[in-house]
Enzyme design. Structure first.
Site: not given
Ligand code: 2PG
Ligand code: MG
Length: 430
Positions: A42, A155, A163-164, A205, A242, A285, A312, A337, A365-367, A388
């Protein structure tokens, strides 16, 4: 002795089975650093460009052969002989060589791999752990983890729009205790999902990805798991979300496909605030889409004094975009990131810009991840205070938690951990 003598990149696989760049940097004294680059699903529209080959016959169209070739060719030639201790010059040299604003010619994945491998080689030359080389003697603060235990959005294959769904063990007194507490809730959640007849497969994740359609369903299970593990939601654990709202923002509306309805920006804000009233949510987020600045400002004005609002996609780890937010009055925290911006030097500038403005920092991190644990060291080295890095399973996620456990052990009695800071809202006293 710390001059860069050799740079070598290769293609490896990330946690989704996609190719990624790994770089080795060697110094004149024989010190070595190795860094593997993560990859998002994402992604924000303004992220530095991850160079992919796109040849469908090779690596299902996701190869990074060109990025690797750029490291082994142009970049190696340009940085060989530079002093690895002078990170800023190494990074500036690559930025100039690339010549684009978004690092799209050489690839941010190529540049980041060299940038991080360089700092790791320099740390080794100094015989110092990475977190201390980066942060000096002041690097003692372990981050509060946001642990992602329910996955949705981009994800997972379930209908969940957000998403989270994360838990932050704010009542823990050490990082190790935070991991133990999070792990207990993770396993309790698995049991209660299974007992209720839900599947317990995990998403990108490592969080569970049952076929929920609403945030309420996910949050009710998370709350239950916290309580069944013997903890108090809101006191021992805060909930962090998130929604990754840019992903479902189309034509000026938030399209909740899982729920089968659409919300205007104002309705979306009201919905988020209602969730935050009904559940012990401390942090959201990307509550608003990356280009819904009106929404971002309204939400920050209304709830920024009691909710951590983490940018983000809207900031993309870019200090200039963050400055726009600071001046424009939106968000009060930033997700960092490293591959969104592409060099360590720029990442440090972003973290410093945030700290100066009283914005909280969440290293992330990234996904798509690898076994690389650099972000764990950076979280401590840069004094981020929060991290995170996914759920409490899958080695690509636990590698970071395990590295932080080692760092805490190494720091011994001088380590610090401030779980309460997240819910107390220290970050909001600007
Ligand atoms: O949106 C996010 O915050 C990230 C990490 O959790 O996802 P992605 O790495 O897919 O952008
Ligand atoms: Mg995010």
């Amino acid at each position: 002795m710390t001059a860069i003598s050799r740079v070598h990149a290769r293609q490896i696989l990330d946690s989704r089975g996609n190719p990624s760049v790994e770089v080795d940097v060697e110094l004149a004294d024989g010190s070595r650093g190795r860094a593997a680059v993560p990859s998002g699903a994402s992604t924000g529209a303004n992220e530095a460009v991850e160079l992919r080959d796109g040849d469908p016959r090779r690596f299902h169209g996701k190869g990074v052969g060109q990025a690797v070739a750029h490291v082994n060719g142009e970049i190696a030639t340009a940085v060989t002989g530079l002093d690895a201790e002078d990170q800023a010059t190494v990074d500036a040299t690559m930025i100039e060589l690339d010549g684009t604003k978004d690092k799209g010619r050489l690839g941010a994945n190529a540049i980041l791999g060299v940038s991080l491998a360089t700092v790791k080689a320099a740390a080794e030359a100094h015989r110092q752990p990475l977190f201390r080389y980066v942060g000096g003697v002041g690097a003692r603060l372990l981050p509060v983890p946001m642990m992602n235990i329910v996955n949705g959005g981009a994800h997972a294959d379930n209908p969940l729009d957000f998403q989270e769904f994360m838990i932050a063990p704010v009542g823990a007194t050490s990082f190790f205790e935070a991991v133990r507490m999070g792990s207990e809730v993770f396993h309790t959640l698995r049991r209660s999902l299974a007992e209720a007849g839900h599947n317990v497969n995990v998403g990108d994740e490592g969080g569970f990805a049952p076929a929920f359609t609403t945030a309420d369903e996910a949050l009710d299970f998370v709350l239950l798991a916290i309580e069944q593990s013997g903890y108090r939601a809101g006191a021992d654990f805060a909930i962090c979300l998130d929604p990754a709202s840019s992903e479902f923002f189309t034509d000026g509306h938030y399209a909740y496909a899982g729920e089968g309805l659409t919300r205007t920006s104002d309705e979306h804000i009201d919905y988020l605030l209602d969730l935050a009233r009904r559940y012990p949510i401390a942090s959201i987020e990307d509550p608003m889409a990356e280009d819904d600045f009106t929404g971002w400002k309204r939400l920050t004005a209304e709830a920024g004094d009691r909710l951590q609002l983490v940018g983000d996609d809207v900031f993309c780890t870019d200090a200039d975009r963050l400055l726009d937010g600071i001046e424009g009055g939106y968000a009060n925290a930033i997700l960092v990131k490293v591959n969104q911006i592409g060099t360590l030097t720029e990442t440090i500038r972003t973290v410093e810009t945030a700290h100066k403005a009283g914005y909280r920092v969440v290293m992330s991190h990234r996904s798509g991840e690898t076994e690389d644990t650099t972000i764990a060291d950076l979280a401590v080295g840069l004094g981020c205070g929060q991290i995170k890095t996914g759920s409490l399973s899958r080695s690509d996620r636990t590698a970071k938690y395990n590295q932080l456990i080692r760092i805490e052990e190494e720091l011994g009695g001088s380590s610090e951990f401030d779980g309460r800071g997240v819910v107390r809202g220290d970050h909001l006293n600007r």
